[in-house]
Design an enzyme around this catalytic site. Structure first.
Site, PDB file in Angstrom:
ATOM      1  CB  SER A  70      -0.897  -0.030   1.116  1.00  0.00           C
ATOM      2  OG  SER A  70      -1.925   1.035   1.017  1.00  0.00           O
ATOM      3  CG  ASP A  85      -6.329  -2.754  -4.270  1.00  0.00           C
ATOM      4  OD1 ASP A  85      -6.856  -1.955  -3.866  1.00  0.00           O
ATOM      5  OD2 ASP A  85      -4.914  -2.699  -4.123  1.00  0.00           O
ATOM      6  CG  HIS A 129      -5.548  -2.339  -0.581  1.00  0.00           C
ATOM      7  ND1 HIS A 129      -4.890  -1.884  -1.514  1.00  0.00           N
ATOM      8  CD2 HIS A 129      -5.113  -1.776   0.500  1.00  0.00           C
ATOM      9  CE1 HIS A 129      -3.949  -0.926  -1.002  1.00  0.00           C
ATOM     10  NE2 HIS A 129      -3.988  -0.890   0.131  1.00  0.00           N
TER      11      HIS A 129
END
Length: 246
Positions: A75, A160, A192
């Site tokens: 991330s 995602d 994600h």
């Protein structure tokens, strides 16, 4: 990062790697002042400098080999990985980026309408990439691919909702076109991060082999798990091109 057991750090330590997790400026849990010290400091600012300084500290202390340092994250950590390779290209031997954005503007443009308040908050934290194209180019690793020297392994979920597949696609294909070593693993049933055990095992196995190649640590023999859905867009494009030529 917070106090307590961290499986990823233990895994790396077991494979022979010293692991340093940095609470860089902008991290939560250390008060409002520390949090806001990360405002408008993405990529080329103090948030990234804190990572650079931590690596240099580990080298100076004799903990890290300056020729064998990998930057790994997911991330925002994936973005920090890309930024590390693009903006401090001589510091890292390799990088592992998991669901990290490569272009801040396209990241924010992909945010759904019902996340509008979150998008506005991110603009305040990151900087106004909507109004300032040059600022976006300055902090987005995609526009600095030519500076990257170290090999990169990318892991991405096709579903995602936060960091779209396009963020991985655009930097992977750009690196490939420029002849920079890059491996790209896409999981069509992940979002994600990787939730399905077979996909987690699959990607971790590929990370081990990648790190062994460039850092020299230990790795188990790897066999793709039966339930893994791993796809390889860079290789599939090459295969399709060869088939078309034939």
């Amino acid at each position: 990062d917070s106090y307590g057991f961290t499986g990823t750090a233990q895994w790396f330590a077991n494979r022979g790697y010293a692991t340093l997790q940095v609470n860089f400026r902008g991290s939560t849990g250390y008060g409002k002042s520390f949090l806001h010290k990360g405002d408008k400091e993405w990529g080329v600012g103090t948030m990234q400098h804190d990572l650079t300084d931590a690596v240099k500290w580990a080298i100076d202390e004799g903990i890290a080999d300056p020729d064998k340092v990998c930057i790994y994250g997911g991330s925002y950590g994936g973005y920090a990985c890309l930024a590390g390779l693009a903006f401090t290209p001589d510091l890292y031997k390799c990088g592992v980026d998991i669901v990290g954005p490569s272009n801040v503007k396209t990241l924010l443009d992909s945010i759904p309408a019902y996340w509008g308040p979150i998008r506005n908050q991110m603009l305040l934290q990151i900087g106004d990439v909507d109004a300032d194209e040059e600022f976006n180019k300055k902090i987005s690793p995609l526009f600095h691919v030519d500076a990257i020297k170290a090999p990169l392994l990318i892991g991405q979920g096709a579903n995602d909702p936060r960091v779209k597949q396009a963020e991985a696609d655009q930097i992977a294909f750009s690196m490939k076109e420029k002849g920079i070593p890059v491996e790209y693993v896409l999981y069509p049933d992940e979002g994600h991060g990787f939730a399905r055990p077979d996909n987690r095992i699959d990607f971790n196995g590929r990370v081990e082999l990648f790190l062994k190649e460039y850092l020299g640590g230990r790795a188990e023999d790897f066999t793709k798990p039966e339930g893994s859905t791993a796809q390889f867009p860079l290789l599939e494009e090459k295969a399709a091109a060869v088939q078309k030529e034939e």
